[in-house]
Design an enzyme around this catalytic site. Sequence first.
Site, PDB file in Angstrom:
ATOM      1  N   ARG A 194       0.848  -1.177   0.000  1.00 15.67           N
ATOM      2  CA  ARG A 194       0.000   0.000   0.000  1.00 15.67           C
ATOM      3  C   ARG A 194       0.897   1.244   0.000  1.00 15.67           C
ATOM      4  NH1 ARG A 194      -1.906  -3.436   4.105  1.00 15.67           N
ATOM      5  NH2 ARG A 194      -3.978  -4.331   3.744  1.00 15.67           N
ATOM      6  N   LYS A 228      -2.158  -2.429   7.958  1.00 11.29           N
ATOM      7  CA  LYS A 228      -3.366  -2.064   8.695  1.00 11.29           C
ATOM      8  C   LYS A 228      -3.525  -2.960   9.919  1.00 11.29           C
ATOM      9  CE  LYS A 228      -6.084  -0.211   4.849  1.00 11.29           C
ATOM     10  NZ  LYS A 228      -7.334  -0.356   4.064  1.00 11.29           N
ATOM     11  N   HIS A 315      -3.111   1.639  -5.945  1.00 10.75           N
ATOM     12  CA  HIS A 315      -3.816   0.410  -5.595  1.00 10.75           C
ATOM     13  C   HIS A 315      -4.039  -0.488  -6.811  1.00 10.75           C
ATOM     14  CE1 HIS A 315      -4.945  -0.708  -1.580  1.00 10.75           C
ATOM     15  NE2 HIS A 315      -6.004  -1.378  -2.016  1.00 10.75           N
ATOM     16  N   ARG A 318      -1.344  -2.888  -6.645  1.00 10.80           N
ATOM     17  CA  ARG A 318      -1.588  -3.909  -5.611  1.00 10.80           C
ATOM     18  C   ARG A 318      -2.508  -5.002  -6.144  1.00 10.80           C
ATOM     19  NH1 ARG A 318      -1.356  -4.935  -0.125  1.00 10.80           N
ATOM     20  NH2 ARG A 318      -3.263  -5.603   0.920  1.00 10.80           N
ATOM     21  N   HIS A 342      -3.718  -9.254   4.440  1.00  8.88           N
ATOM     22  CA  HIS A 342      -5.173  -9.285   4.554  1.00  8.88           C
ATOM     23  C   HIS A 342      -5.628 -10.717   4.786  1.00  8.88           C
ATOM     24  CE1 HIS A 342      -7.643  -5.766   4.262  1.00  8.88           C
ATOM     25  NE2 HIS A 342      -7.036  -5.291   3.200  1.00  8.88           N
ATOM     26  N   TYR A 351      -8.938  -8.600  -4.535  1.00 11.07           N
ATOM     27  CA  TYR A 351      -7.586  -8.438  -5.055  1.00 11.07           C
ATOM     28  C   TYR A 351      -7.233  -9.470  -6.119  1.00 11.07           C
ATOM     29  CZ  TYR A 351      -6.564  -5.130  -1.289  1.00 11.07           C
ATOM     30  OH  TYR A 351      -6.560  -4.055  -0.461  1.00 11.07           O
TER      31      TYR A 351
END
Length: 366
Positions: A194, A228, A315, A318, A342, A351
């Site tokens: 990210r 995150k 993104h 990503r 994630h 994704y």
Amino acid sequence: MVGLPERRDPADDSLSVWTERYLDLAVRGVRSAKVTAKISRHLRRFGAWITGGLGHDRLSAVTVREVSAWRDHLAAAGNRGRDGTAAPMAAATVNNHLAHLSALFSWISAHAPEGLLRHGDPTKQVASLPLPAPQPRALAAAQVRTVKNVVDRIETFHELKGRRHRGTAARAHAHARPLRDRAIVYLLFGTGLRRAELVGLDLDQLQPADPGRLRQAKKARLTGVRGKGRTSRTVFLGRDARQALADYLQQERPGDAAASTGATALLLSAASIAARRPDGRLSARSINTIVGEIGRLHDAQMADPERRLGTLRPHDARHTFAYALSQTSGHNRAELERRLGHANDRYLRLYTNPPDDIAASYVEDL
């Protein structure tokens, strides 16, 4: 105050007072400053909605109807457009507001005087908005190839080309850092980082950090990448990312690091930029600008409309990395979780959605 039992402090029935108590006792110092600011902002929006609609902020007057109306208001007109007009708020953002409000009322329910919330928690019966189906944003293989071709020639785009520079050795604009920008693009496409993770990297997280060893290493990595939810993971670097980083570390970073105090960041702003941070660290927004400019240069050279990118965003890289990793690893869920940071099924599906050209090929002969 009307409706309060005798001898009860009016502050006991004030939504704004309870909101501040909750923030002070359960949020500030517990959550990060960024998350705290977001929670505070969302709860104050609800407080303004109640006060504006009812003419007071009595906690006991908050009902399911009011919470539902606020949810619908956010979905229809919760944002402001550039011209100042009301604009819809994304369903995921609305649900984030509802989650923060629900946490507030759960805390109030546990600490409020008996009888204050006579009808219980008003958020419990308010359903979240359904989320739209995830849209694939991975680039097609042909687009990735042409993006990398532009990035490999990026130094030519930054050369001074005015009349007074003709016949002289090629020289770049003072603020230009083409090797850094090339390293950024290869890191994004080769690791799935990210933008906040990328600008948060320090040089000592790169192993090895010596340019010569980095060029020869086959297992170079970035350790302790902070994602995150306070997660941390290790990210391996492919050949393109290793070579691009080595070029940047050898040729551009030393000059910018020498002009900074405590320049620990892996990626630095140009020393010639007067408004840069004292430590030289790039901002997350600057990654948007750099990647967006790469996309603009790409599309300016692309006659084939099928290969044009429109707006290229960090993104997108990503998503492209995640889809490629899914294919290469045989859809290994553990590897996807480990490299993307994630564990949520919905995000993993998002994704790993194929690019449109591949998705279209699935049904071509059916």
